[in-house]
Design a protein around this motif. Structure first.
Motif: not given
Length: 434
Positions: A53-71, A271-277
């Protein structure tokens, strides 16, 4: 909560069917990139990635930045309202599906839901109800998905969905016919037609398969297998469904989806899992004429959630921008060679298989009989914990070690993992000798 309080609460308040690896459950505290820490502060090199499931590393900085902004912008609206994150993800998925032919998506929350949607879609499109699946497969935990799955240990309760039959799978290491590839001429593929002719009405709704069987132990078919099967499915007017819950998003190396490694054009991909990291998402994407047959109104309260779809789009972008599919091929090949070296050193390793950064070791008591080394597999798992590496276990007999690290690991990570895995085999062997 203390570690002891967490374990007590787990035992007292969760279903007992929620099982854990290891004799004493490992309590995870936090994680970053390719590392995980337990409640005692011990650091582990993660080569399992939360079950692929963790496709791009745990707590990926680039992914999380976009998630934080969306929240802070939009958290939830449900599928009865249009929103940009869902539309942007669907557009991106359509651009990267095999041949660009699968262009209409339906988002849910898990691989189980994705497969349910795919089966219903195939039935709507064909007007038939019968589905062919494979033995040793795993497609989820709902009643329908358990019926699709070809392993008794994962068919809990009384899965009673009708119209589902199972053909033999392409398990070369344990060939159901006792043959050897390639002189076998891929006889197992022909069983799909035999099953259709003898156990169905002869007009099927579809065929569903994992390109590489996950819980089956990363069972990897020969190069001719799916092309033969796809021809059979088309002959009997069925829809070809590729379950990419574990094989999607570049993990097999060089391709976005696992089925592309076999040169087959699917009709539906799930699909599922790695798509969402780690974010809960399910995807069913189909050819437009197939998706359009899904008549009537439907809804998924959390499917296409703006936070989750933002995360998924960010994951795809990260994989693309950092060429992680290429990395999966190159580092995966390096890992495979190191595993083959371990096989030459440790007789317990009967088979090494997989593709890209999806690799497995099947452990046997001796290579002649291929008797599953179930107890020894558990011992290696315990030893690997002591050596601070994380890996998965699977296989029909529970004797397969599964490796699926984040796709942005490097060769130095592989070197460290192999050192500790080698030490774990030595430790497990010494424990058995005592």
């Amino acid at each position: 909560m203390t570690k002891e309080e967490i374990l007590l609460a787990q035992k007292e308040y969760l279903y007992p069917a929620v099982f854990h690896y290891y004799k004493t459950p490992l309590v995870i505290s936090h994680a970053k990139d390719q590392y995980v820490w337990d409640a005692d502060g011990n650091q582990y090199l993660d080569f399992f990635g939360g079950i692929v499931t963790v496709s791009v590393g745990h707590c990926n900085d680039e992914v999380n930045r976009k998630v934080h902004a969306q929240i802070d912008k939009l958290q939830h609206v449900s599928t009865v309202f249009a929103n940009e994150p869902q539309a942007a993800l669907a557009k991106k998925v359509a651009q990267i599906t095999p041949g660009g032919k699968l262009t209409k998506s339906f988002f849910t929350n898990s691989g189980t839901e994705a497969n349910e949607t795919a089966i219903l879609t195939a039935r709507c499109y064909t007007g038939s109800s019968e589905i062919v699946a494979l033995r040793y497969s795993y497609h989820g935990r709902s009643s329908m998905a358990m019926t699709l799955s070809g392993q008794s240990s994962w068919r809990l309760g009384t899965p009673t969905q009708t119209g589902i039959v199972h053909a033999v799978n392409a398990y070369c290491y344990r060939c159901p016919y006792g043959l050897t590839y390639p002189s076998c001429e891929v006889r197992c593929a022909g069983d799909v037609e035999e099953v259709i002719r003898t156990t169905t009405s002869g007009r099927i709704a579809g065929f569903i398969a994992e390109p590489i069987q996950g819980l089956g132990g990363f069972i990897t078919p020969p190069k001719e297998y799916f092309a033969i099967v796809a021809g059979i499915v088309k002959k009997y007017d069925g829809v070809f469904i590729s379950d990419e819950v574990q094989t999607g998003w570049g993990r097999t190396g060089g391709k976005w989806f696992g089925i592309e490694q076999w040169g087959v054009q699917p009709d539906i991909i799930t699909s599922a899992k790695g798509l969402g990291n780690g974010a809960p998402i399910g995807l069913t994407v189909a050819r437009p004429e197939i998706a359009d047959s899904f008549k009537g109104a439907t809804i998924s309260t959390f499917g296409g959630n703006p936070i989750v779809t933002t995360a998924a789009k960010a994951v795809i972008d990260f994989i693309e921008d950092h060429k992680l599919s290429i990395n999966a091929a190159e580092v995966g090949a390096y890992l495979r060679n190191k595993l083959l070296e371990l096989q030459a050193k440790h007789p317990i390793i009967g088979d090494v298989r997989g593709m890209g950064l999806l690799q497995a070791l099947e452990l046997v008591e001796d290579r002649e009989s291929k008797k599953p080394a179930v107890a020894q597999t558990l011992a290696v798992m315990e030893a690997s914990r002591e050596n601070r590496i994380m890996l998965g276990k699977g296989g029909f007999f529970g004797n397969v070690l599964r490796l699926s690290p984040p796709m942005n690991i490097g060769k130095s990570d592989v070197d460290e993992f192999i050192r500790q895995l080698d030490a774990s085999f030595v430790r497990a062997s010494a424990m058995a000798a005592v």
